[in-house]
Enzyme design. Structure first.
Site, PDB file in Angstrom:
ATOM      1  N   LYS A  13      24.796  17.261  14.286  1.00 31.09           N
ATOM      2  CA  LYS A  13      24.710  15.827  13.975  1.00 31.09           C
ATOM      3  C   LYS A  13      24.865  15.485  12.497  1.00 31.09           C
ATOM      4  O   LYS A  13      24.386  14.448  12.028  1.00 31.09           O
ATOM      5  CB  LYS A  13      23.400  15.189  14.508  1.00 31.09           C
TER       6      LYS A  13
ATOM      7  N   HIS B 262      28.026  25.583  14.750  1.00 34.83           N
ATOM      8  CA  HIS B 262      26.729  25.145  14.221  1.00 34.83           C
ATOM      9  C   HIS B 262      25.879  26.369  13.859  1.00 34.83           C
ATOM     10  O   HIS B 262      24.664  26.245  13.645  1.00 34.83           O
ATOM     11  CB  HIS B 262      25.958  24.332  15.265  1.00 34.83           C
TER      12      HIS B 262
ATOM     13  N   SER C  77      19.567  11.113  14.430  1.00 39.89           N
ATOM     14  CA  SER C  77      20.810  11.260  15.178  1.00 39.89           C
ATOM     15  C   SER C  77      20.648  12.309  16.292  1.00 39.89           C
ATOM     16  O   SER C  77      21.109  12.118  17.429  1.00 39.89           O
ATOM     17  CB  SER C  77      21.931  11.664  14.216  1.00 39.89           C
TER      18      SER C  77
HETATM   19  S1  PPS Z   1      27.797  17.118  16.813  1.00 43.18           S
HETATM   20  O1  PPS Z   1      27.387  16.803  18.209  1.00 43.18           O
HETATM   21  O2  PPS Z   1      26.828  17.999  16.151  1.00 43.18           O
HETATM   22  O3  PPS Z   1      29.164  17.641  16.722  1.00 43.18           O
HETATM   23  O4  PPS Z   1      27.724  15.701  16.061  1.00 43.18           O
HETATM   24  P1  PPS Z   1      28.372  15.381  14.640  1.00 43.18           P
HETATM   25  O5  PPS Z   1      29.772  14.968  14.824  1.00 43.18           O
HETATM   26  O6  PPS Z   1      28.076  16.470  13.683  1.00 43.18           O
HETATM   27  O7  PPS Z   1      27.505  14.131  14.166  1.00 43.18           O
HETATM   28  C1  PPS Z   1      27.484  12.894  14.850  1.00 43.18           C
HETATM   29  C2  PPS Z   1      27.030  11.855  13.853  1.00 43.18           C
HETATM   30  O8  PPS Z   1      28.106  11.573  12.939  1.00 43.18           O
HETATM   31  C3  PPS Z   1      28.421  10.194  13.019  1.00 43.18           C
HETATM   32  N1  PPS Z   1      29.848   9.975  12.799  1.00 43.18           N
HETATM   33  C4  PPS Z   1      30.340   9.199  11.825  1.00 43.18           C
HETATM   34  N2  PPS Z   1      29.717   8.514  10.840  1.00 43.18           N
HETATM   35  C5  PPS Z   1      30.504   7.780  10.002  1.00 43.18           C
HETATM   36  N3  PPS Z   1      31.843   7.712  10.111  1.00 43.18           N
HETATM   37  C6  PPS Z   1      32.502   8.389  11.077  1.00 43.18           C
HETATM   38  N4  PPS Z   1      33.815   8.329  11.170  1.00 43.18           N
HETATM   39  C7  PPS Z   1      31.739   9.182  11.978  1.00 43.18           C
HETATM   40  N5  PPS Z   1      32.040   9.972  13.039  1.00 43.18           N
HETATM   41  C8  PPS Z   1      30.886  10.443  13.516  1.00 43.18           C
HETATM   42  C9  PPS Z   1      27.983   9.804  14.433  1.00 43.18           C
HETATM   43  O9  PPS Z   1      27.901   8.416  14.573  1.00 43.18           O
HETATM   44  C10 PPS Z   1      26.654  10.534  14.505  1.00 43.18           C
HETATM   45  O10 PPS Z   1      25.665   9.936  13.670  1.00 43.18           O
HETATM   46  P2  PPS Z   1      24.643   8.795  14.143  1.00 43.18           P
HETATM   47  O11 PPS Z   1      23.670   8.625  13.007  1.00 43.18           O
HETATM   48  O12 PPS Z   1      23.963   9.280  15.373  1.00 43.18           O
HETATM   49  O13 PPS Z   1      25.448   7.560  14.357  1.00 43.18           O
END
Ligand code: PPS
Length: 296
Positions: free
Chosen positions: A52, A112, A142
């Site tokens: 996340k 991860h 998150s």
């Molecule tokens: S995972 O399941 O571990 O692969 O998730 P991961 O992609 O690492 O993290 C998901 C969070 O990243 C946010 N996210 C973004 N934030 C800003 N801009 C963009 N383009 C973007 N893409 C993914 C996503 O909304 C999750 O955070 P939260 O706080 O839950 O919204």
């Protein structure tokens, strides 16, 4: 290796257990031998995070930088374009096999794993590694919403017990504190590691894309970088079926979407004053490296 179909049923959520000192679930350990013997290539690019922290965002940025905006982006989900090394959920996803089948060069790979679990061939091949870290408070928020909606994760339980478990490192992929610190310290001995922060990506995506290009040895035009920046903005990705995970049936978007808020500071809507004080006190004890600082 025989896989017990009972354990992979999306109806039963997987249990956490201690795996060589790190809490994990079987969907990330059942393929351990193949993961550990995985043969990395010198041009592989590994996208590494604690869950996340921005994996999907950076995966999409790198995929666009390397391969441009082609049919690939509009027809293949991000989790297929950038396979998840340690994930095993047969028959659909077996990370090691999915990577072997990638037609691209370089191969973009997601993991991860905490630093001590990374297959040794990545170090031997001197593959490029991009690590993305996110501040602990937004990271745990998150993660909480993700565990509520994703049937491949253990039950989230209520917010206060989830936060307690996070502080104790009893999360899938273990302790956030150990993860971000372990990878941070690895930079001292492994130079092909680019350590970046989710918060910096939010503040100045263009500058972070510039830095990624120079780390990857890519000469991208200003127009190209601007196009990638625009295509990977939160609202754009939230509405992109190939990037927003809406094609995974085991994620219940009526509980919480994968692309949830995409902000810095959402923790303020979740932590009580008492939780925040307890968290800060515990944080000071665990995070001893003064150079590793996160904006909250
Ligand atoms: S995972 O399941 O571990 O692969 O998730 P991961 O992609 O690492 O993290 C998901 C969070 O990243 C946010 N996210 C973004 N934030 C800003 N801009 C963009 N383009 C973007 N893409 C993914 C996503 O909304 C999750 O955070 P939260 O706080 O839950 O919204």
């Amino acid at each position: 290796m025989a896989v017990d179909p009972e354990k992979t049923s999306p109806c039963s959520r997987p249990e956490l257990f201690d795996f060589h000192g790190v809490h994990m679930t079987h969907i990330f350990t059942d393929n351990w031998e193949k993961v550990q013997n995985f043969q990395a290539r010198p041009d592989d690019v590994l996208i590494t995070t604690y869950p996340k922290a921005g994996t999907t965002w950076v995966s999409n940025i790198l995929d666009l930088l390397y391969f441009g905006q082609t049919e690939r982006q509009t027809s293949i989900p991000i989790y297929t374009r950038v396979p998840f090394l340690e994930l095993i959920s047969p028959p659909l996803m077996i990370g090691t096999e999915d990577i072997e089948q990638l037609p691209t060069s370089p191969r973009l790979i997601k993991t991860h794993l905490p630093v001590q679990f990374l297959p040794k061939s990545f170090w031997e091949q001197n593959s490029r590694i991009v690590y993305i870290a996110r501040n602990a408070k937004d990271n745990v928020v998150s993660y909480f919403h993700f565990d509520r909606m994703n049937k491949f994760e253990p039950e989230a339980g209520d917010w206060s017990s989830f936060l307690q478990r996070f502080m104790e490192g009893k999360m899938v992929f273990g302790s956030w504190y150990d993860h971000v610190t372990g990878w941070w310290e690895k930079r001292q001995t492994y130079s092909n590691l680019h350590y970046m922060f989710y918060e910096d990506l939010i503040t100045d995506t263009g500058r972070e894309i510039d830095q990624l290009c120079s780390f990857l040895g890519m000469s991208c035009s200003t127009e190209e970088k601007e196009r990638v920046r625009a295509l990977t903005q939160f609202d754009q990705m939230k509405n992109d079926k190939m990037a927003n995970y809406s094609t995974i049936p085991d994620m219940d978007f009526t509980i919480s979407p994968f692309m949830r808020k995409g902000k810095v500071g959402d923790w303020k809507n979740h932590f009580t004053v008492a939780q925040n004080e307890q968290f800060d006190e515990d944080y000071k004890k665990k995070m001893k490296n003064p150079k590793l600082q996160f904006p909250y």
